[in-house]
Design a protein around this motif. Structure first.
Motif, short mmCIF file in Angstrom:
data_model
loop_
_atom_site.label_atom_id
_atom_site.label_comp_id
_atom_site.label_asym_id
_atom_site.label_seq_id
_atom_site.Cartn_x
_atom_site.Cartn_y
_atom_site.Cartn_z
N GLY A 1 0.77 -1.23 0.00
CA GLY A 1 0.00 0.00 0.00
C GLY A 1 0.80 1.28 0.00
O GLY A 1 0.24 2.36 0.18
N ILE A 2 2.10 1.21 -0.22
CA ILE A 2 2.93 2.41 -0.27
C ILE A 2 2.80 3.05 -1.65
O ILE A 2 2.99 2.39 -2.66
CB ILE A 2 4.40 2.07 0.03
CG1 ILE A 2 4.53 1.49 1.42
CG2 ILE A 2 5.29 3.30 -0.15
CD1 ILE A 2 5.90 0.93 1.74
N HIS A 3 2.49 4.34 -1.68
CA HIS A 3 2.38 5.09 -2.93
C HIS A 3 3.66 5.87 -3.14
O HIS A 3 4.23 6.41 -2.19
CB HIS A 3 1.22 6.08 -2.86
CG HIS A 3 -0.11 5.44 -2.83
ND1 HIS A 3 -1.04 5.66 -3.80
CD2 HIS A 3 -0.68 4.58 -1.97
CE1 HIS A 3 -2.13 4.97 -3.53
NE2 HIS A 3 -1.93 4.31 -2.40
N GLY A 4 4.12 5.95 -4.40
CA GLY A 4 5.31 6.74 -4.66
C GLY A 4 5.57 6.89 -6.14
O GLY A 4 4.86 6.36 -6.99
N LYS A 5 6.62 7.63 -6.44
CA LYS A 5 7.04 7.91 -7.80
C LYS A 5 8.40 7.25 -8.02
O LYS A 5 9.30 7.38 -7.19
CB LYS A 5 7.15 9.42 -8.01
CG LYS A 5 7.61 9.84 -9.38
CD LYS A 5 7.67 11.35 -9.44
CE LYS A 5 8.22 11.81 -10.76
NZ LYS A 5 8.32 13.28 -10.80
N ILE A 6 8.55 6.54 -9.13
CA ILE A 6 9.82 5.87 -9.42
C ILE A 6 10.84 6.92 -9.84
O ILE A 6 10.59 7.69 -10.77
CB ILE A 6 9.65 4.83 -10.54
CG1 ILE A 6 8.68 3.74 -10.10
CG2 ILE A 6 11.00 4.23 -10.92
CD1 ILE A 6 8.35 2.72 -11.18
N ILE A 7 11.99 6.94 -9.15
CA ILE A 7 13.03 7.90 -9.51
C ILE A 7 14.29 7.22 -10.04
O ILE A 7 15.14 7.88 -10.62
CB ILE A 7 13.39 8.83 -8.33
CG1 ILE A 7 13.85 8.06 -7.12
CG2 ILE A 7 12.22 9.73 -8.00
CD1 ILE A 7 14.40 8.94 -6.01
N ASP A 8 14.39 5.89 -9.85
CA ASP A 8 15.53 5.15 -10.40
C ASP A 8 15.13 3.68 -10.54
O ASP A 8 14.36 3.16 -9.72
CB ASP A 8 16.75 5.27 -9.49
CG ASP A 8 18.03 4.78 -10.16
OD1 ASP A 8 18.07 4.69 -11.40
OD2 ASP A 8 19.00 4.49 -9.43
N ILE A 9 15.65 3.02 -11.57
CA ILE A 9 15.34 1.61 -11.82
C ILE A 9 16.62 0.87 -12.15
O ILE A 9 17.45 1.35 -12.92
CB ILE A 9 14.36 1.46 -13.01
CG1 ILE A 9 13.05 2.15 -12.72
CG2 ILE A 9 14.13 -0.01 -13.33
CD1 ILE A 9 12.08 2.14 -13.89
N THR A 10 16.79 -0.32 -11.54
CA THR A 10 17.85 -1.24 -11.92
C THR A 10 17.18 -2.53 -12.39
O THR A 10 15.97 -2.57 -12.58
CB THR A 10 18.80 -1.53 -10.74
OG1 THR A 10 18.06 -2.18 -9.71
CG2 THR A 10 19.41 -0.25 -10.19
#
Length: 73
Positions: A30-39
């Motif tokens: 249930g944590i909402h967020g914006k992706i700022i980096d992906i590996t």
């Protein structure tokens, strides 16, 4: 019984592969967020309280189009 499970796994892999920086997502917990980096296996989310490093398989939904679109219906 095996066919639906394989289909679900393919859809999940495609979803994880298609994640992009800037997408708004919700995790299984249930944590909402914006992706700022992906590996390859991890994503870093920016939330209200700070940054969180997560495994990609914990992401359940993308909210970019659902919640943050500019559509005026």
């Amino acid at each position: 019984m095996i066919r639906p499970q394989i289909k679900r796994q393919k859809i999940e892999k495609k979803f994880q592969k298609d994640l992009k920086i800037g997408n708004y997502i919700v995790t299984n917990s249930g944590i909402h967020g914006k992706i700022i980096d992906i590996t390859d296996h991890f994503c870093i989310l920016e939330t209200i309280i700070g940054k969180i490093k997560l495994e990609k398989n914990t992401i359940s939904k993308e909210l970019t189009q659902l919640r943050y679109s500019n559509n005026k219906n």
